[in-house]
Design a protein around this motif. Structure first.
Motif, PDB file in Angstrom:
ATOM      1  N   ILE A   1       0.834  -1.200   0.000  1.00 46.22           N
ATOM      2  CA  ILE A   1       0.000   0.000   0.000  1.00 46.22           C
ATOM      3  C   ILE A   1       0.867   1.248   0.000  1.00 46.22           C
ATOM      4  O   ILE A   1       0.589   2.231  -0.705  1.00 46.22           O
ATOM      5  N   ALA A   2       1.947   1.221   0.792  1.00 42.33           N
ATOM      6  CA  ALA A   2       2.839   2.382   0.854  1.00 42.33           C
ATOM      7  C   ALA A   2       3.513   2.638  -0.483  1.00 42.33           C
ATOM      8  O   ALA A   2       3.757   3.791  -0.856  1.00 42.33           O
ATOM      9  N   GLU A   3       3.810   1.593  -1.238  1.00 45.73           N
ATOM     10  CA  GLU A   3       4.464   1.762  -2.539  1.00 45.73           C
ATOM     11  C   GLU A   3       3.499   2.281  -3.606  1.00 45.73           C
ATOM     12  O   GLU A   3       3.905   2.987  -4.531  1.00 45.73           O
TER      13      GLU A   3
ATOM     14  N   ARG B   1       0.150   8.126   4.004  1.00 44.90           N
ATOM     15  CA  ARG B   1       1.429   7.413   4.141  1.00 44.90           C
ATOM     16  C   ARG B   1       1.864   7.317   5.601  1.00 44.90           C
ATOM     17  O   ARG B   1       2.411   6.301   6.040  1.00 44.90           O
ATOM     18  N   GLU B   2       1.575   8.372   6.353  1.00 41.90           N
ATOM     19  CA  GLU B   2       1.962   8.366   7.767  1.00 41.90           C
ATOM     20  C   GLU B   2       1.224   7.268   8.536  1.00 41.90           C
ATOM     21  O   GLU B   2       1.810   6.566   9.354  1.00 41.90           O
ATOM     22  N   LEU B   3      -0.073   7.112   8.236  1.00 37.88           N
ATOM     23  CA  LEU B   3      -0.847   6.073   8.900  1.00 37.88           C
ATOM     24  C   LEU B   3      -0.345   4.684   8.523  1.00 37.88           C
ATOM     25  O   LEU B   3      -0.296   3.769   9.360  1.00 37.88           O
ATOM     26  N   ILE B   4       0.026   4.520   7.259  1.00 31.77           N
ATOM     27  CA  ILE B   4       0.523   3.223   6.799  1.00 31.77           C
ATOM     28  C   ILE B   4       1.842   2.885   7.488  1.00 31.77           C
ATOM     29  O   ILE B   4       2.081   1.742   7.900  1.00 31.77           O
ATOM     30  N   GLU B   5       2.693   3.881   7.645  1.00 29.37           N
ATOM     31  CA  GLU B   5       3.965   3.652   8.326  1.00 29.37           C
ATOM     32  C   GLU B   5       3.737   3.282   9.803  1.00 29.37           C
ATOM     33  O   GLU B   5       4.434   2.416  10.348  1.00 29.37           O
ATOM     34  N   LYS B   6       2.767   3.922  10.438  1.00 27.41           N
ATOM     35  CA  LYS B   6       2.451   3.573  11.821  1.00 27.41           C
ATOM     36  C   LYS B   6       1.910   2.153  11.915  1.00 27.41           C
ATOM     37  O   LYS B   6       2.215   1.413  12.860  1.00 27.41           O
TER      38      LYS B   6
END
Length: 340
Positions: A148-150, A156-161
């Motif tokens: 999803i991040a790619e 993006r911040e939520l995905i990283e968390k």
């Protein structure tokens, strides 16, 4: 057991028979004294001598009987320790009663050991299931988060968390499984003689990138031929946990040093850092499960690293000590056997 019963009764009959006969003689002699004053010079000394002899014989026979009983008890205990079947008889003697109670105790002990073994196997199976069943879902979550991040720049911040929390969950489950295995004696160490310099270079390699990220250097001071007896896998994780803590609690630009000293019985691995140090009040508590000092509450971690390190080292017949002062760094000393 018939022989034991005879031993238990015969010596009592003998002692009391002798004592009774002599007592009767003494009484008869003293009675005669009352009527025949002429024999007082002979009868009284003889009566006293017989009384003394009776006392000596009583003590000797009593000692002999007690020693015989103790000898039989020792034989029964040796049979119990060796796992040999104990005699079960219905005889009303003290020794027979002891044998029956000892047999009951051995049976209860064996049942408790068997139950503990069954429970240990159940725990081992449960831990293996937990480790296996959670591994795939967490790996999938991490994979999906990466995909999803790619493909999307939104949220993006939520995905990283999400990815970060998934990694923490994976780490927590692995640590809890390790802790349970250690506490239940499921982990078995395969200790072998090994070269400490090569081993510590592997540990440094595991954490080199993390140290470089904080501009820290990891130093090694170890004799080329230094050797000890250890389980490479579990000692590597134990020492690694300490090195990881050193990196975590040492400021940017600091250093971590690993040094080895060989003694006659043990090899000592010192892991020292230039970090914030540990207060005197916290030192006795840092090896407890989930314990984190007040000054470490804001840092990442679970409070399991040092606890697991101590357990892993103890499983290899080693031990760990720590010396530290606030703002002056810490030194963890790991002692492992120098030979099997």
């Amino acid at each position: 057991m018939n022989e034991q019963r005879q031993i238990s009764n015969k010596w009592f009959y003998k002692v009391y028979g002798i004592y009774g006969a002599v007592f009767i003689l003494i009484c008869a002699g003293l009675t005669a004294v009352c009527f025949l004053d002429i024999y007082i010079r002979f009868i009284v000394p003889a009566a006293l001598a017989l009384l003394a002899l009776t006392a000596v014989l009583f003590v000797l026979h009593l000692k002999q009987g007690v020693l015989l009983i103790f000898d039989q008890c020792n034989k029964l205990l040796d049979q119990a320790i060796a796992g040999s079947p104990l005699p079960m008889v219905n005889e009303e003697t003290e020794l027979a009663a002891f044998a029956v109670k000892l047999a009951r105790f051995v049976a209860m002990r064996d049942k408790a050991f068997q139950d503990a073994k069954v429970q240990k196997n159940q725990i081992e199976t449960l831990l293996a299931d937990i480790s296996h069943q959670t591994k795939t879902p967490i790996a999938n979550i991490l994979l999906y988060s990466q995909l999803i991040a790619e493909r999307s720049l939104e949220n993006r911040e939520l995905i990283e968390k999400l990815a970060s929390q998934s990694e923490k969950l994976q780490f927590l489950i692995r640590r809890l499984v390790e802790m349970s295995r250690l506490e239940n004696g499921i982990i078995r160490c395969d200790v072998r003689e090994g070269q400490l310099r090569d081993f510590l270079l592997q540990v440094i390699g595991d954490y080199y990138d993390k140290a470089q990220g904080k501009n820290q250097e990891i130093l090694l001071e170890c004799p080329q031929d230094a050797a000890a007896v250890f389980d490479s896998k579990w000692l590597r994780e134990a020492v690694g946990n300490i090195v990881d803590n050193g990196i975590k609690y040492t400021p940017i630009g600091g250093s971590i040093k690993l040094s080895v000293t060989i003694y006659e019985m043990f090899a000592r691995i010192d892991i020292s850092d230039t970090g914030r140090g540990i207060t005197e009040e916290d030192i006795p508590k840092i090896f407890e499960r989930f314990y984190r000092g007040a000054d470490a509450a804001a840092d990442e971690g679970l409070g399991l690293g040092l606890y697991l390190a101590r357990e892993m080292i103890s499983a290899q017949r080693g031990y760990i000590k720590v010396s530290s002062e606030p703002e002056k760094g810490s030194c963890f000393s790991v002692f492992i056997p120098a030979f099997a």
